[in-house]
Design a protein around this motif. Structure first.
Motif, PDB file in Angstrom:
ATOM      1  N   GLU A 190       0.834  -1.198   0.000  1.00  0.00           N
ATOM      2  CA  GLU A 190       0.000   0.000   0.000  1.00  0.00           C
ATOM      3  C   GLU A 190       0.874   1.254   0.000  1.00  0.00           C
ATOM      4  O   GLU A 190       0.568   2.240  -0.678  1.00  0.00           O
ATOM      5  CB  GLU A 190      -0.930  -0.013   1.212  1.00  0.00           C
ATOM      6  CG  GLU A 190      -1.909   1.141   1.239  1.00  0.00           C
ATOM      7  CD  GLU A 190      -2.825   1.118   2.459  1.00  0.00           C
ATOM      8  OE1 GLU A 190      -3.729   1.978   2.521  1.00  0.00           O
ATOM      9  OE2 GLU A 190      -2.637   0.245   3.339  1.00  0.00           O
ATOM     10  N   LYS A 196      -5.399  -0.903  -4.730  1.00  0.00           N
ATOM     11  CA  LYS A 196      -5.995  -1.664  -3.635  1.00  0.00           C
ATOM     12  C   LYS A 196      -6.297  -3.100  -4.058  1.00  0.00           C
ATOM     13  O   LYS A 196      -6.237  -4.034  -3.252  1.00  0.00           O
ATOM     14  CB  LYS A 196      -7.264  -0.970  -3.163  1.00  0.00           C
ATOM     15  CG  LYS A 196      -7.863  -1.545  -1.889  1.00  0.00           C
ATOM     16  CD  LYS A 196      -9.064  -0.735  -1.429  1.00  0.00           C
ATOM     17  CE  LYS A 196      -9.621  -1.275  -0.105  1.00  0.00           C
ATOM     18  NZ  LYS A 196     -10.794  -0.481   0.350  1.00  0.00           N
ATOM     19  N   LYS A 197      -6.593  -3.277  -5.338  1.00  0.00           N
ATOM     20  CA  LYS A 197      -6.893  -4.615  -5.866  1.00  0.00           C
ATOM     21  C   LYS A 197      -5.715  -5.561  -5.697  1.00  0.00           C
ATOM     22  O   LYS A 197      -5.876  -6.786  -5.651  1.00  0.00           O
ATOM     23  CB  LYS A 197      -7.260  -4.496  -7.348  1.00  0.00           C
ATOM     24  CG  LYS A 197      -7.749  -5.785  -7.985  1.00  0.00           C
ATOM     25  CD  LYS A 197      -8.168  -5.539  -9.428  1.00  0.00           C
ATOM     26  CE  LYS A 197      -8.728  -6.806 -10.057  1.00  0.00           C
ATOM     27  NZ  LYS A 197      -9.161  -6.568 -11.462  1.00  0.00           N
ATOM     28  N   GLU A 200      -5.051  -5.510  -1.069  1.00  0.00           N
ATOM     29  CA  GLU A 200      -6.108  -5.966  -0.152  1.00  0.00           C
ATOM     30  C   GLU A 200      -6.197  -7.493  -0.078  1.00  0.00           C
ATOM     31  O   GLU A 200      -6.349  -8.052   1.015  1.00  0.00           O
ATOM     32  CB  GLU A 200      -7.462  -5.374  -0.543  1.00  0.00           C
ATOM     33  CG  GLU A 200      -8.542  -5.703   0.486  1.00  0.00           C
ATOM     34  CD  GLU A 200      -9.846  -4.990   0.214  1.00  0.00           C
ATOM     35  OE1 GLU A 200     -10.711  -5.588  -0.466  1.00  0.00           O
ATOM     36  OE2 GLU A 200     -10.001  -3.841   0.675  1.00  0.00           O
ATOM     37  N   THR A 211     -13.087  -9.465   3.581  1.00  0.00           N
ATOM     38  CA  THR A 211     -12.521  -8.483   2.665  1.00  0.00           C
ATOM     39  C   THR A 211     -13.535  -7.392   2.371  1.00  0.00           C
ATOM     40  O   THR A 211     -14.712  -7.672   2.127  1.00  0.00           O
ATOM     41  CB  THR A 211     -12.114  -9.154   1.340  1.00  0.00           C
ATOM     42  OG1 THR A 211     -11.304 -10.282   1.626  1.00  0.00           O
ATOM     43  CG2 THR A 211     -11.354  -8.205   0.458  1.00  0.00           C
ATOM     44  N   ALA A 212     -13.074  -6.175   2.360  1.00  0.00           N
ATOM     45  CA  ALA A 212     -13.979  -5.048   2.145  1.00  0.00           C
ATOM     46  C   ALA A 212     -14.466  -4.961   0.700  1.00  0.00           C
ATOM     47  O   ALA A 212     -15.649  -4.704   0.450  1.00  0.00           O
ATOM     48  CB  ALA A 212     -13.280  -3.739   2.536  1.00  0.00           C
ATOM     49  N   THR A 213     -13.573  -5.204  -0.256  1.00  0.00           N
ATOM     50  CA  THR A 213     -13.924  -4.937  -1.658  1.00  0.00           C
ATOM     51  C   THR A 213     -13.642  -6.100  -2.594  1.00  0.00           C
ATOM     52  O   THR A 213     -14.489  -6.460  -3.409  1.00  0.00           O
ATOM     53  CB  THR A 213     -13.148  -3.701  -2.174  1.00  0.00           C
ATOM     54  OG1 THR A 213     -13.286  -2.639  -1.234  1.00  0.00           O
ATOM     55  CG2 THR A 213     -13.701  -3.248  -3.525  1.00  0.00           C
ATOM     56  N   TYR A 214     -12.459  -6.694  -2.470  1.00  0.00           N
ATOM     57  CA  TYR A 214     -11.997  -7.651  -3.483  1.00  0.00           C
ATOM     58  C   TYR A 214     -12.026  -9.081  -2.953  1.00  0.00           C
ATOM     59  O   TYR A 214     -10.992  -9.744  -2.838  1.00  0.00           O
ATOM     60  CB  TYR A 214     -10.597  -7.256  -3.948  1.00  0.00           C
ATOM     61  CG  TYR A 214     -10.581  -5.913  -4.637  1.00  0.00           C
ATOM     62  CD1 TYR A 214     -11.081  -5.772  -5.921  1.00  0.00           C
ATOM     63  CD2 TYR A 214     -10.096  -4.781  -3.981  1.00  0.00           C
ATOM     64  CE1 TYR A 214     -11.092  -4.538  -6.560  1.00  0.00           C
ATOM     65  CE2 TYR A 214     -10.093  -3.546  -4.611  1.00  0.00           C
ATOM     66  CZ  TYR A 214     -10.605  -3.429  -5.886  1.00  0.00           C
ATOM     67  OH  TYR A 214     -10.612  -2.208  -6.520  1.00  0.00           O
ATOM     68  N   GLN A 215     -13.231  -9.561  -2.679  1.00  0.00           N
ATOM     69  CA  GLN A 215     -13.362 -10.897  -2.097  1.00  0.00           C
ATOM     70  C   GLN A 215     -12.967 -11.983  -3.091  1.00  0.00           C
ATOM     71  O   GLN A 215     -12.307 -12.958  -2.719  1.00  0.00           O
ATOM     72  CB  GLN A 215     -14.790 -11.137  -1.604  1.00  0.00           C
ATOM     73  CG  GLN A 215     -14.959 -12.493  -0.921  1.00  0.00           C
ATOM     74  CD  GLN A 215     -16.289 -12.622  -0.201  1.00  0.00           C
ATOM     75  OE1 GLN A 215     -16.955 -11.629   0.069  1.00  0.00           O
ATOM     76  NE2 GLN A 215     -16.668 -13.834   0.121  1.00  0.00           N
ATOM     77  N   THR A 218      -9.312 -12.267  -3.360  1.00  0.00           N
ATOM     78  CA  THR A 218      -8.754 -12.809  -2.118  1.00  0.00           C
ATOM     79  C   THR A 218      -8.993 -14.309  -2.027  1.00  0.00           C
ATOM     80  O   THR A 218      -8.135 -15.064  -1.547  1.00  0.00           O
ATOM     81  CB  THR A 218      -9.370 -12.095  -0.899  1.00  0.00           C
ATOM     82  OG1 THR A 218      -9.297 -10.682  -1.100  1.00  0.00           O
ATOM     83  CG2 THR A 218      -8.625 -12.444   0.370  1.00  0.00           C
ATOM     84  N   ASN A 252     -15.777 -17.096  -6.002  1.00  0.00           N
ATOM     85  CA  ASN A 252     -16.995 -16.489  -6.535  1.00  0.00           C
ATOM     86  C   ASN A 252     -18.122 -17.512  -6.625  1.00  0.00           C
ATOM     87  O   ASN A 252     -18.907 -17.521  -7.575  1.00  0.00           O
ATOM     88  CB  ASN A 252     -16.720 -15.874  -7.910  1.00  0.00           C
ATOM     89  CG  ASN A 252     -17.677 -14.752  -8.241  1.00  0.00           C
ATOM     90  OD1 ASN A 252     -18.265 -14.149  -7.347  1.00  0.00           O
ATOM     91  ND2 ASN A 252     -17.859 -14.494  -9.526  1.00  0.00           N
TER      92      ASN A 252
END
Length: 287
Positions: A190, A196-197, A200, A211-215, A218, A252
């Motif tokens: 960071e 962030k992709k 994170e 994870t906040a955004t990129y599950q 991750t 996913n």
């Protein structure tokens, strides 16, 4: 010490070359084009040579020879280019850290392997080229290098406690330090102003569900790490892949089939040494 303090302490040791910083800025600029970025990279002949070796390797398997950086950029795309730039400089950047108790050749082989597997998982399961996943996989464990470099006694204590108790390293790290090596590594990424992709998934690789955004990314990293742990390519034992060791991990909402996993592992086995030979040529001499 907390992660921010540790990273601030080592920033001079793991500072990126100016050409990498400038190229990274241009990649994020909507006005930059392949020619401008290629010109910047051209100021570093060694980096240019490594990039061309990578795009002409089995990692991409392009039908014809790629002879210029600008042509390479056109073919692989800007986000993929970022991954290749950082991969090309990774071993050089972290050479100053090189903890005594970590075999750096094995470390980079496993890191390269994890990056290739992550990229291929994205391709197979998400039907995309996984632009960022190779770099995410490659750098997923740099927090361990930082930890052993800056807090060697605590790091060894953590390893010993994890071995004795059967608990995960991440669990013991949080108990002893208040944070884990994944958080440490992602804090450095960071600070380099990577997207962030990229960082994170590194931070939450043990717990994609928070994870906040990129599950999805991750989840891919978590599975890639598990596959790497199963295969243990540095041992070269020749034993069959023990896929049964893998925990059920969906990406996913989709779980990879045995056939898909075997194909990914086979390809990664073939490509990992080629990539390693380019980014860390001395390592391949011992395998």
């Amino acid at each position: 010490m907390m992660p921010d303090e540790i990273i601030k302490d080592i920033k001079q040791l793991v500072s990126l070359p100016d050409v990498v910083l400038r190229a990274n800025q241009l990649i994020d600029s909507p006005e930059a084009d392949a020619s401008a970025i290629g010109e910047v990279i051209g100021h570093d002949p060694a980096l240019s040579a490594q990039l061309l070796k990578l795009v002409n390797s089995a990692f991409y398997n392009f039908p014809g020879q790629i002879e210029t950086v600008s042509r390479a950029i056109t073919l692989v795309g800007l986000n993929e280019l970022r991954s290749l730039i950082f991969a090309s400089k990774a071993t050089q950047t972290f050479q100053q850290l090189a903890p005594e108790k970590i075999d750096m050749d094995v470390f980079w082989l496993r890191s390269v392997y994890c990056g290739i597997v992550a990229k291929k998982l994205a391709s197979v399961l998400l039907e995309e080229n996984g632009e960022a996943m190779f770099l995410t996989g490659l750098l997923h464990n740099i927090g361990t290098l930082i930890l052993f470099s800056r807090l060697p006694e605590q790091a060894q204590l953590i390893v010993d406690q994890a071995d004795q108790s059967g608990r995960s390293l991440a669990e013991v790290e949080k108990e002893v330090l208040g944070f884990d090596s994944a958080q440490l590594g992602s804090t450095l990424l960071e600070s380099w102003r990577l997207p962030k992709k990229l960082w994170e998934p590194v931070r939450f690789q043990y717990h994609p569900e928070i994870t906040a955004t990129y599950q999805t990314e991750t989840e891919i990293l978590k599975l890639a790490r598990q596959i790497t742990d199963c295969v243990e390519p540095e041992l070269k034992t020749g034993q069959p892949l023990e896929l049964k060791k893998l925990q059920a991990t969906a990406v996913n909402g989709v779980e990879p089939t045995t056939e898909q996993l075997e194909m990914i592992v086979t390809d990664a086995n073939l490509e990992s040494f080629d990539v390693l030979a380019i980014i860390n040529p001395k390592a391949t001499m011992i395998f």
